[in-house]
Design a protein around this motif. Structure first.
Motif, PDB file in Angstrom:
ATOM      1  N   TYR A 236       0.844  -1.206   0.000  1.00 10.67           N
ATOM      2  CA  TYR A 236       0.000   0.000   0.000  1.00 10.67           C
ATOM      3  C   TYR A 236       0.875   1.250   0.000  1.00 10.67           C
ATOM      4  N   ILE A 237       0.412   2.276  -0.713  1.00 13.03           N
ATOM      5  CA  ILE A 237       1.025   3.605  -0.589  1.00 13.03           C
ATOM      6  C   ILE A 237      -0.090   4.576  -0.218  1.00 13.03           C
ATOM      7  N   LEU A 238       0.127   5.321   0.865  1.00 12.90           N
ATOM      8  CA  LEU A 238      -0.881   6.305   1.294  1.00 12.90           C
ATOM      9  C   LEU A 238      -0.354   7.700   0.999  1.00 12.90           C
ATOM     10  N   TYR A 239      -1.127   8.437   0.234  1.00 13.91           N
ATOM     11  CA  TYR A 239      -0.667   9.723  -0.300  1.00 13.91           C
ATOM     12  C   TYR A 239      -1.657  10.836   0.058  1.00 13.91           C
ATOM     13  N   LEU A 364      -7.977   2.405   8.182  1.00 13.10           N
ATOM     14  CA  LEU A 364      -8.099   1.240   7.288  1.00 13.10           C
ATOM     15  C   LEU A 364      -7.675  -0.047   7.986  1.00 13.10           C
ATOM     16  N   SER A 365      -6.739   0.062   8.942  1.00 17.78           N
ATOM     17  CA  SER A 365      -6.353  -1.160   9.649  1.00 17.78           C
ATOM     18  C   SER A 365      -7.401  -1.500  10.706  1.00 17.78           C
ATOM     19  N   ASP A 366      -8.017  -0.492  11.327  1.00 16.38           N
ATOM     20  CA  ASP A 366      -9.135  -0.762  12.261  1.00 16.38           C
ATOM     21  C   ASP A 366     -10.278  -1.496  11.540  1.00 16.38           C
ATOM     22  N   LYS A 367     -10.489  -1.121  10.272  1.00 15.10           N
ATOM     23  CA  LYS A 367     -11.577  -1.752   9.501  1.00 15.10           C
ATOM     24  C   LYS A 367     -11.187  -3.122   8.946  1.00 15.10           C
ATOM     25  N   GLY A 368      -9.900  -3.471   9.098  1.00 12.82           N
ATOM     26  CA  GLY A 368      -9.419  -4.764   8.587  1.00 12.82           C
ATOM     27  C   GLY A 368      -9.092  -4.738   7.095  1.00 12.82           C
ATOM     28  N   GLU A 369      -9.115  -3.546   6.484  1.00 10.37           N
ATOM     29  CA  GLU A 369      -8.807  -3.467   5.044  1.00 10.37           C
ATOM     30  C   GLU A 369      -7.304  -3.606   4.803  1.00 10.37           C
ATOM     31  N   ILE A 370      -6.509  -2.988   5.707  1.00  7.80           N
ATOM     32  CA  ILE A 370      -5.059  -3.196   5.638  1.00  7.80           C
ATOM     33  C   ILE A 370      -4.723  -4.116   6.811  1.00  7.80           C
ATOM     34  N   ARG A 371      -4.005  -5.207   6.512  1.00  6.18           N
ATOM     35  CA  ARG A 371      -3.761  -6.222   7.559  1.00  6.18           C
ATOM     36  C   ARG A 371      -2.330  -6.147   8.068  1.00  6.18           C
ATOM     37  N   LYS A 372      -2.105  -6.802   9.211  1.00  5.30           N
ATOM     38  CA  LYS A 372      -0.826  -6.618   9.883  1.00  5.30           C
ATOM     39  C   LYS A 372       0.373  -7.115   9.065  1.00  5.30           C
ATOM     40  N   GLU A 373       0.149  -8.074   8.180  1.00  3.32           N
ATOM     41  CA  GLU A 373       1.280  -8.582   7.380  1.00  3.32           C
ATOM     42  C   GLU A 373       1.584  -7.687   6.152  1.00  3.32           C
ATOM     43  N   ASN A 374       0.708  -6.707   5.894  1.00  6.31           N
ATOM     44  CA  ASN A 374       0.925  -5.848   4.721  1.00  6.31           C
ATOM     45  C   ASN A 374       2.088  -4.867   4.942  1.00  6.31           C
ATOM     46  N   SER A 375       2.822  -4.597   3.865  1.00  9.42           N
ATOM     47  CA  SER A 375       3.834  -3.530   3.942  1.00  9.42           C
ATOM     48  C   SER A 375       3.202  -2.233   3.428  1.00  9.42           C
ATOM     49  N   VAL A 376       3.500  -1.161   4.155  1.00 13.22           N
ATOM     50  CA  VAL A 376       2.802   0.107   3.892  1.00 13.22           C
ATOM     51  C   VAL A 376       3.809   1.253   3.848  1.00 13.22           C
TER      52      VAL A 376
END
Ligand SMILES: Cc1ncc(COP(=O)(O)O)c(C=O)c1O
Ligand SMILES: [Zn+2]
Length: 392
Positions: A236-239, A364-376
């Motif tokens: 993920y990239i957050l901009y 997004l992580s609270d909603k479970g859309e981005i998960r703990k194993e994801n690189s961000v």
């Protein structure tokens, strides 16, 4: 230091981002008048071009000059922009359970923001084509950058900025010798003022995406991100999206690198972060036809996010769609708290725009859309020091 390398630009053509009509890139260009949309450059990229085209000795965005539209190296106006670090944000990553959390920190750019990248390319093009006067409506950072690069190039800059912008943004324009005009309102009001001043066409207008050069400079963030991650991009990239040049530019770079065969894994999901006080992308996404009707944009302490009617809206929506990304709107009232959190936990005075990307990640992580194993990867697009009066 004089630049003493050739650009070896691989530029192929300049075309309308909607209908594809080709415009002459050897002449100065603004936007595609055929469709009232941004113009975009393409390059002769193919998988037989090796990474040797990167000039590793150059400490700036110009190490990627092959993918920029300046034809003669003597026209490059550089203050050593780009080449910014990516570091791991451990404590704040742990706090929300994201182990692989990184930030690309644009603080170290000339005039303290990523705007230096695009402005370096735009001012170089003005020099290449002999243009002497330019004008820009700005939320703050682009104005300071334009003032500095125009000082170096010997070009006159007129900068139109909202009156409520923190003091240092205004002072830096003046110290670099630019003309500064203040307007009561947001960047769109500054844009109207710029049009009025420029009614006879005496100035080149550097409004976001109403010229094709800044996008190319911003794009180099994408090349740097790929190189820093050894050509394996994060999930993920957050901009923090205002006018959108960074979002569109980073994605453009990734697509060029896919054609070059340089990127090894799948592309990241691109998340456009907006503030609740001004979230036009969110509004246009929900209601593409009527979104302007009930839209009431307000200022933001993340000044760069208060861009009510981005000219590059379609291109931003296209990036979000193509990357399978999304838009995340964070609460304006909480931005300040998160700037403080970065200071207290990481010793890092992040910009309000940068803090907004972390807030979006948390949501997004609270909603479970981005998960703990994801690189961000978060983008801290500017120096927090310029905003002190907004965040105290
Ligand atoms: C610090 C900062 N972040 C983000 C933005 C938004 O940039 P873009 O136009 O690339 O969306 C701006 C624009 O002024 C800015 O100054
Ligand atoms: Zn067109």
């Amino acid at each position: 230091m004089e630049n003493n390398f050739t650009t070896n630009s691989l530029v192929e053509k300049l075309y309308c981002s909607k209908c594809g009509k080709v415009y002459d890139y050897k002449q100065i260009q603004t936007f595609a008048t055929c469709c009232e949309k941004p113009l975009v450059f393409s390059y002769h990229v193919s998988n037989n071009i090796s990474k040797d085209v990167i000039n590793s000795k150059d400490p700036s965005i110009w190490k990627y000059a092959s993918f920029l539209p300046i034809l003669d190296a003597k026209n490059i106006v550089s203050l050593n922009e780009g080449n910014t670090p990516i570091s791991k944000i451990e404590k704040l990553g742990e706090l929300i359970g994201i182990e692989h959390l990184y930030v690309k920190d644009e603080t170290g750019n000339p005039t303290g923001s990523f705007k230096a990248r695009g402005i370096s390319v735009a001012v170089s093009k003005l020099k290449e084509l002999g243009i002497q006067k330019c004008i820009i409506p700005t939320a703050g950072n682009a104005g300071g950058a334009l003032a500095a690069y125009c000082a170096k190039a010997g070009i006159h800059a007129t900068i139109i900025m909202p009156r409520h912008t923190p003091k240092i943004f205004k002072e830096e324009c003046e110290i670099y010798g630019a003309e500064l005009i203040l307007v009561d309102g947001l960047i769109n009001d500054c844009g109207n003022k710029a049009k009025q001043i420029n009614k006879d066409g005496d100035y080149f207008d550097i409004s976001t995406l109403k010229e094709p050069y800044r996008l190319e400079g911003k794009k180099i963030m994408g090349y740097e991100i790929a190189a820093s991650f050894d050509w394996e991009l994060p999930d993920y990239i957050l901009y923090p999206a205002g006018g959108g040049t960074g979002l569109i530019g980073i994605w453009k770079a990734f697509k060029e690198m896919i054609t070059l065969g340089w990127i090894k894994n799948k592309l990241p999901k691109m998340i456009a972060v907006q503030s609740s006080s001004c979230a036009p992308i969110q509004a246009a996404y929900k209601d593409p036809i009527n979104w302007k009707e009930n839209f009431k944009p307000q200022m933001s302490i993340a000044n760069g996010l208060a861009v009510p009617y981005p000219f590059g809206m379609d291109l931003m929506l296209q990036v979000i769609k193509e990357s399978n990304g999304s838009i995340c709107t964070i609460q304006e009232e909480k931005i300040k708290d998160y700037v403080h959190l970065f200071c207290k936990k990481e010793g890092f005075l992040i910009s309000p725009e940068g803090a907004a990307t972390y807030m979006a990640l948390k949501a997004l992580s609270d909603k479970g859309e981005i998960r703990k194993e994801n690189s961000v990867l978060l983008l801290n697009t500017g120096s927090g020091y310029k905003y002190i009066e907004n965040v105290l």
